[in-house]
Write an enzyme that holds these catalytic residues in place. Sequence first.
Site, short mmCIF file in Angstrom:
data_model
loop_
_atom_site.label_atom_id
_atom_site.label_comp_id
_atom_site.label_asym_id
_atom_site.label_seq_id
_atom_site.Cartn_x
_atom_site.Cartn_y
_atom_site.Cartn_z
CG ASP A 58 1.91 74.69 44.27
OD1 ASP A 58 1.69 73.56 43.80
OD2 ASP A 58 3.06 75.16 44.43
CG ASN A 68 2.21 69.75 42.52
OD1 ASN A 68 2.11 70.98 42.58
ND2 ASN A 68 2.30 69.09 41.38
CG ASP A 83 3.98 72.53 40.44
OD1 ASP A 83 3.27 73.36 41.06
OD2 ASP A 83 3.58 71.95 39.41
CG ASP A 105 -2.09 71.79 42.07
OD1 ASP A 105 -3.00 71.76 42.92
OD2 ASP A 105 -0.88 71.75 42.37
CG ASP A 126 -11.98 81.01 29.96
OD1 ASP A 126 -12.33 81.50 28.86
OD2 ASP A 126 -11.57 81.71 30.91
CG ASP A 174 -10.77 84.39 25.54
OD1 ASP A 174 -10.65 85.03 26.59
OD2 ASP A 174 -9.93 84.43 24.61
CG HIS A 222 -8.19 86.53 33.89
ND1 HIS A 222 -9.54 86.58 33.64
CD2 HIS A 222 -7.59 86.35 32.70
CE1 HIS A 222 -9.74 86.41 32.35
NE2 HIS A 222 -8.58 86.27 31.75
CG ASP A 223 -8.04 89.72 31.15
OD1 ASP A 223 -7.01 89.04 31.26
OD2 ASP A 223 -8.99 89.39 30.41
C1 GLC Z 1 -9.37 87.48 26.93
C2 GLC Z 1 -8.77 86.89 28.19
C3 GLC Z 1 -7.35 87.35 28.31
C4 GLC Z 1 -6.58 86.85 27.11
C5 GLC Z 1 -7.26 87.27 25.79
C6 GLC Z 1 -6.75 86.48 24.63
O1 GLC Z 1 -9.45 88.86 26.97
O2 GLC Z 1 -9.54 87.26 29.29
O3 GLC Z 1 -6.74 86.94 29.50
O4 GLC Z 1 -5.29 87.33 27.13
O5 GLC Z 1 -8.65 87.05 25.83
O6 GLC Z 1 -7.23 85.17 24.68
#
Ligand code: GLC
Length: 546
Positions: free
Chosen positions: A21, A23, A25, A29, A98, A200, A323-324
Amino acid sequence: MEKRAYKERIIYQIYPLSFKDSNNDGYGDLKGIIQKLDYLKELGVGMIWLSPIYNSPMKDNGYDISDYYKINPLFGTMEDFDTLLEETKKRDIKIVMDLVVNHTSDQHPWFQEALKNKDSKYRDYYYFRKGNGKKPPNNWNSAFSGYCWEKVPNEDNMYYLHLFTKEQPDLNYHNEEVIKEVENILKFYLDKGVAGFRCDVISQIYKTSLENGKFSLFSRGREHYENQEGAFKILERFRREVLDKYDDVFLVGETSSLTPKIGQEFIDRRALDMFFEFDHAFCKSFKLVPIFKKPVYKAKLLFKPIFKWQKEVSWIGAYLENHDQLRSVSRFGDEKKFFKESAKALSLFLLSLKGTIFIYQGQEIGTLNYKNLTYEETDDCMAKNATETAMKMLHVSKRRAFKWVNDTVNRDHARAPFQWDDSINGGFNEGHQTWIKINDNYKNINVKNEVNDKNSILNFYKKMIHFRNHSDTLKYGSFEEIKSNSYVAKFLRRTNDETLLIVANLSNKQIKDKKLDETKEILVSNYDKHENKVLKPFEAIIYKIK
Ligand code: GLC
């Protein structure tokens, strides 16, 4: 084998909200990412995959896009993005975007227009359907629990389809204009010089029919929209009409309900260059019997599914975290006694696999799950929905339901701010509030500590990344499993010139192995000293077969 950038380079996934981050907030970023490019260069990664940075109301942290051509002001401006492209280019790092086009945000002007005006052309960009009597149009359910049909406000018995949250309406790929819109998005970013896209939930974009689905607790209806011929055709068209006009660009698909045969078909038809499988990611969380007990885990639950894919498809996106998912050391390693050893063993294991290697931010310092998160502190829409569903279905308290969710699927474990140093907020910013809490172990686990410690996890990642960057055998060699047991993964990577044997004890047990060390030379190992014919807990080695 044909040399391509995505086969040569290691990809590092950045979750921009939580990286740096600049700035103060509370949100990471683009300027923050630029500040850390030298760190990434030093680490040895050759590409960065950015989780979505486009305009979005952030109901699903950017996976709900309201304008594909604008940068979310939380992250900066298009100018910042152009600077990021220039700065990465200077360092010979490529950018992967993405591509979230199964759905848009409900705030996207297309959807807003479709809601306002039934005769608008945008109505057919989505799935608007009449209910079936008093029920929704079909019995499908959403990946984020509950039905996947939402009533259209102020219209009688009218619904729209959303496979994810109700704020993520699905696009209709039977409509030629939708396909053209996506081609334009691809071109826009390829013209800017990006190297590819992580697509995705791409295996779900084409709904062949809207008939009722077979009985299933999760994702009911999926046989009508997973891996359909229509999706192959659309991806082939993107390749032909768009990607082939650019040099050395690629697509990696997030896919589900896949078999190796279908996965290979994606590659053979050049619909995708590679895909992510999820068998190993779910190896633990869904084996819950009884459902509220902490899942039991044995190393082979991790490497068996990985080996299946390694053997059966020609190329793959290999990863342990994103991230999931939960953090890999917390799931497959040992957070306490063998913390460093296990994180390094997982690093050696991952970086020796076939395919393109993906490292998720923080993995390289051994970031752990954030155990003490509460329901109130959780931001993840999926974790919240799952808690509520578990409460309703199983008649349990919120506390109990959330505990299960937190142990198994809470995505915020991987989304806490990055731990750069031991200053307040771990150097993510200068001490201002952060969008979710930083993991309270940041004083010990952080980049600054690890840079200065030659035995750190970070320095081991650097070593392994360097080794792989210079090893054609790891990049292009074949994969052969050799007899593994419940604890130790063993495989060969082979080219005409060289054979490497990888042995990874992914357990906290000491294992004796009489055949180990016969006529082999150790090239990399995560322990200082190796004892002949013994694998210490989480000891992992790359041997060269003489
Ligand atoms: C994918 C992404 C996830 C998101 C889902 C809906 O699985 O990795 O983070 O919530 O798609 O877009």
